[in-house]
Motif scaffolding. Structure first.
Motif, short mmCIF file in Angstrom:
data_model
loop_
_atom_site.label_atom_id
_atom_site.label_comp_id
_atom_site.label_asym_id
_atom_site.label_seq_id
_atom_site.Cartn_x
_atom_site.Cartn_y
_atom_site.Cartn_z
N PRO A 185 0.80 -1.23 0.00
CA PRO A 185 0.00 0.00 0.00
C PRO A 185 0.84 1.29 0.00
CG PRO A 185 -0.99 -1.60 1.46
CD PRO A 185 0.27 -2.23 0.94
N ASP A 237 5.27 -6.12 -13.56
CA ASP A 237 5.26 -7.58 -13.73
C ASP A 237 4.31 -8.23 -12.73
OD1 ASP A 237 6.94 -6.85 -11.61
OD2 ASP A 237 7.85 -8.83 -11.62
N ALA A 238 4.00 -9.51 -12.98
CA ALA A 238 3.00 -10.20 -12.16
C ALA A 238 3.49 -10.45 -10.74
CB ALA A 238 2.62 -11.52 -12.81
N GLY A 239 4.80 -10.41 -10.54
CA GLY A 239 5.33 -10.70 -9.19
C GLY A 239 5.32 -9.50 -8.27
N PRO A 241 2.92 -7.65 -6.55
CA PRO A 241 2.21 -7.52 -5.27
C PRO A 241 3.03 -8.04 -4.09
CG PRO A 241 0.71 -8.30 -6.92
CD PRO A 241 2.07 -8.32 -7.54
N GLY A 242 3.14 -7.21 -3.07
CA GLY A 242 3.82 -7.62 -1.85
C GLY A 242 5.33 -7.50 -1.89
N THR A 391 -4.99 1.78 -2.89
CA THR A 391 -4.47 0.44 -3.11
C THR A 391 -5.58 -0.50 -3.58
OG1 THR A 391 -2.99 -1.20 -2.19
CG2 THR A 391 -4.71 -0.43 -0.75
N GLU A 392 -6.80 -0.27 -3.10
CA GLU A 392 -7.92 -1.10 -3.55
C GLU A 392 -8.19 -0.84 -5.03
OE1 GLU A 392 -11.78 -0.19 -2.04
OE2 GLU A 392 -12.49 -2.24 -2.24
N ASN A 395 -5.35 -2.29 -7.33
CA ASN A 395 -5.29 -3.74 -7.43
C ASN A 395 -6.53 -4.38 -8.03
OD1 ASN A 395 -2.70 -4.77 -6.27
ND2 ASN A 395 -3.33 -3.37 -4.66
#
Lengths: 417, 299
Positions: A185, A237-239, A241-242, A391-392, A395
């Motif tokens: 976030p 890229d897909a990685g 998040p987090g 962030t909501e 995402n």
């Protein structure tokens, strides 16, 4: 008598009394990544040279969230550390709780009012008295660029958001990740505030994130900014998040990604990897924000302590932090610029020189704005409310920009009271 | 004289057990019920950064119920809790039934299934975070094997992320249910089964009509343990998804933590934890009631 003795021995046995740690200066901070840890080591050395014991109280976690949690439990239990890394409006919140030490004596003796720019000094004061010392000034609206990636893709470093998407498309087409992003976030919010500043300018930014004006928060301009912000997701890229921010920076360093939106603490990672600015990497203001400056000032807040020795140590710590040698060596390591005015910038690299020049320039032009994402513009509750919405929206693909703007107004209003 | 000397000893004898239990009792009263009460009070106060003990009415609850993120968290708990408990129970039961068929190396297999329980949820979460990360784990592995279009990105998909938590949770806890069920199966009287066989009942019928109903107490114990694991599922979420993407995998426990400790809204966090307490009470109280009533009936 007997009972009080019993309590004393119990509390001694449990190590609860502050007296057991006398003459130790315990400093809570969350500088634990490579470049940051180096900087803290410098402060420790200087304080020990003044005859105090440094007790390190480091709590990992980039945004300092866990550090604040630990700090609260310590303050509530009546055993605060001597100093803690707290910044922005949160200093006022802590001041309201009545637990901060008064640094007026040192401040007057050393003439802090003349040493610090007005914007910075105001943040450090509670009720007109100094309660905190600034360590540095970070610029948040930076974009870090790997020129090698741009060359391979045949793209130019963008200065507007329009150019940004052209460049990003080229990098994507060349089979590389255009934007290295860590989907936490606070990182989403960091990117978002740069977009708002670039799309709408400093005046609007202040209306939205400092004054929290509902009309600005739900305006066509904000919806524009939200749309641009969401579009960036296609180039990550897909990685992501987090992912931690320094891992995202590493992607730019290693040439896996073209750009990253991150404050100038990212420079510490480049430096630690032995990269040279201008050659191995380029620092440039985020698209559309070259005339603006979002600041994030780290500071140490001093807590009220009973022990005289410790209070002296606190004052020494405060004057050490503002001293020329510390400001220089610390900021060289950390990637930021000194909070203290009129310092020689000779030893600093080009990014820092540009940052220092822009800091003075934007302060005059009134385009120097506090960073929302780094808790410089609002209380943590409001900041959290903005984080949630941003962030909501980022995402999820099912929320429209219009809905997000409406939510923004509602969430900010709910966090106020 | 005789009376005088025996009286203190007797009273000491009466007094001693109470004295020995007293510290535990006091600790339980203060640190469980006392803090519960304190928290209830905080949830009616206007506490923000640090606790204050004033009276603010139900404003914190009103704020809580108006908060979108709270409802996401509550819904996630229902979804995660429901799936986690049901899948764990079913999977545990089946594993136990298969293991109960007098197979070879039963001990070794049982240990393998039970082993995840020995890990902390933090370890489970971190490991699954790598396994499920599209750039590092399963998706990449399958793609490198030649299936270029294979996609398994639940971890980073807002809609699906909560199900990855279910996967990791089930992986960790179904072995424990299996162990419980296995113990239960072994405890069922062989003679009843033999009698049923003599009567010509098939094995599936015996399981359905005799053995599984006989495991009722086991299911109850497992249910209670799994429920509270589900409600307090904090560490797993933090390690696996960090509540993300966005706050898509937020549960009441992480919600409470965020608002109390990182956002300076302790009052709101307390209200959220009171709601969690109510949820636990709603499950535990009827259970205790039925247990205690059964005992009364027996006597």
């Amino acid at each position: 008598m007997k009972i009080s003795k019993l309590f004393l021995s119990i509390s001694l046995a449990l190590g609860l009394t502050a007296g057991a740690q006398a003459a130790e200066i315990e400093v809570l901070h969350y500088w634990t990544s490579g470049g940051e840890a180096k900087s803290v080591a410098e402060l420790k050395k200087m304080l020990e040279a003044k005859g105090h014991d440094w007790k390190d109280f480091a709590v990992a976690g980039g945004g300092g969230e866990s550090a604040m949690t630990v700090l609260k439990t310590r303050v509530v239990s009546g055993n605060p550390p001597a100093a803690a890394q707290i910044k922005g409006p949160s200093i006022q919140e802590w001041g309201d709780e009545g637990v901060l030490a008064n640094l007026s004596a040192v401040a007057q003796a050393e003439g802090w009012d003349d040493l610090l720019p007005g914007v910075v000094a105001d943040v450090m004061k509670y009720d007109g008295k100094y309660v905190a010392v600034p360590v540095n000034v970070h610029r948040v609206n930076w974009m870090w660029v790997n020129p090698e990636v741009f060359k391979k893709a045949g793209a130019n470093v963008p200065t507007t958001w329009k150019e940004f998407f052209v460049a990003a498309d080229k990098i994507k087409a060349a089979g590389m990740t255009a934007v290295a992003h860590g989907g936490q976030p606070w990182q989403d919010a960091t990117m978002f505030e740069s977009v708002v500043l670039g799309v709408a300018g400093a005046e609007f930014y202040k209306q939205a994130f400092v004054e929290l004006d509902p009309e600005a928060l739900n305006s066509p301009t904000m919806i524009d900014a939200l749309k641009t912000f969401h579009k960036i997701k296609n180039y990550t890229d897909a990685g992501s998040p987090g992912r931690d921010w320094n891992l995202a920076t590493a992607m730019v360093i290693n040439g896996e990604a073209g750009m990253q939106f991150m404050g100038d603490w990212a420079k510490g990672e480049f430096t630690a990897a032995g990269k040279v600015p201008g050659k191995d990497y380029i620092c440039t203001a985020a698209p559309g924000t070259s005339g603006d400056f979002t600041f994030n000032i780290d500071s140490f807040v001093m807590f009220n302590l009973e022990d005289k020795e410790q209070r002296k140590g606190q004052n020494d710590l405060a004057s050490t932090i503002l001293s020329v040698p510390f400001q220089e060596v610390f900021n060289l390591n950390k990637g930021s610029i000194p909070a203290r005015l009129n310092m020689s910038m000779d030893k600093f690299d080009d990014c820092a020189k540009l940052s220092a020049k822009d800091f003075v320039k934007t302060a005059k032009a009134n385009t120097l704005v506090p960073s929302m994402a780094h808790g410089m513009s609002t209380f943590s509750s409001t900041q959290g409310a903005i984080y949630d919405t941003v962030t909501e929206f980022y995402n999820s693909d099912s929320i429209s920009a219009e809905e997000a703007a409406e939510k923004l107004v509602k969430a900010v209003a709910a966090a106020k009271y | 004289m005789k009376k005088k000397s025996s009286a203190p000893r007797q009273s000491l004898g009466n007094f001693l057990p109470k004295l020995v239990v007293a510290p535990t009792f006091v600790v339980a009263v203060i640190f469980i019920y006392g803090f519960m009460f304190l928290n209830a009070w905080l949830s009616f106060s206007s506490s923000r950064l640090l606790p204050t003990y004033d009276w603010a009415g139900t404003i914190q609850y009103e704020k809580l119920f108006a908060n979108d993120r709270w409802w996401v968290a509550a819904e996630n708990l229902m979804l995660f809790g429901g799936l986690f408990i049901v899948i764990c129970l079913l999977l545990g039961l089946f594993l136990a039934i298969f293991l109960d068929q007098k197979i070879r190396a039963e001990g070794a297999i049982r240990t393998i299934y039970l082993y995840p329980m020995a890990l902390s949820f933090i370890v489970t979460g971190t490991a699954w975070k790598w396994i499920l990360n599209p750039e590092l784990g399963v998706q990449r592995l399958v793609r490198e094997m030649g299936f270029e279009s294979f996609t398994f990105d639940w971890l980073v998909n807002t809609e699906m992320a909560i199900y990855t938590v279910v996967i990791a949770g089930v992986w960790q806890s179904s072995g424990f249910v299996m162990a419980l069920c296995l113990a239960g199966l072994r405890g069922i009287d062989d003679n009843i089964i033999k009698a049923a066989k003599v009567d010509g009942a098939s094995m599936p019928l015996i399981y359905r009509k005799i053995i599984i109903p006989g495991l009722r107490p086991v299911f109850f114990s497992a249910l209670i343990v799994l429920t509270h694991i589900a409600i307090k599922s904090f560490d797993l979420i933090v390690a696996l998804t960090g509540g993300g993407p966005g706050f898509a995998t937020d549960v009441p426990a992480t919600f409470m933590y965020t608002y109390s400790f990182t956002r300076g809204q302790i009052g709101l966090g307390s209200a959220a934890s009171m709601m969690m307490l109510m949820a636990v009470a709603a499950i535990i109280v009827p259970y205790l009631y039925s247990e205690l009533r059964e005992k009364k009936d027996e006597h």
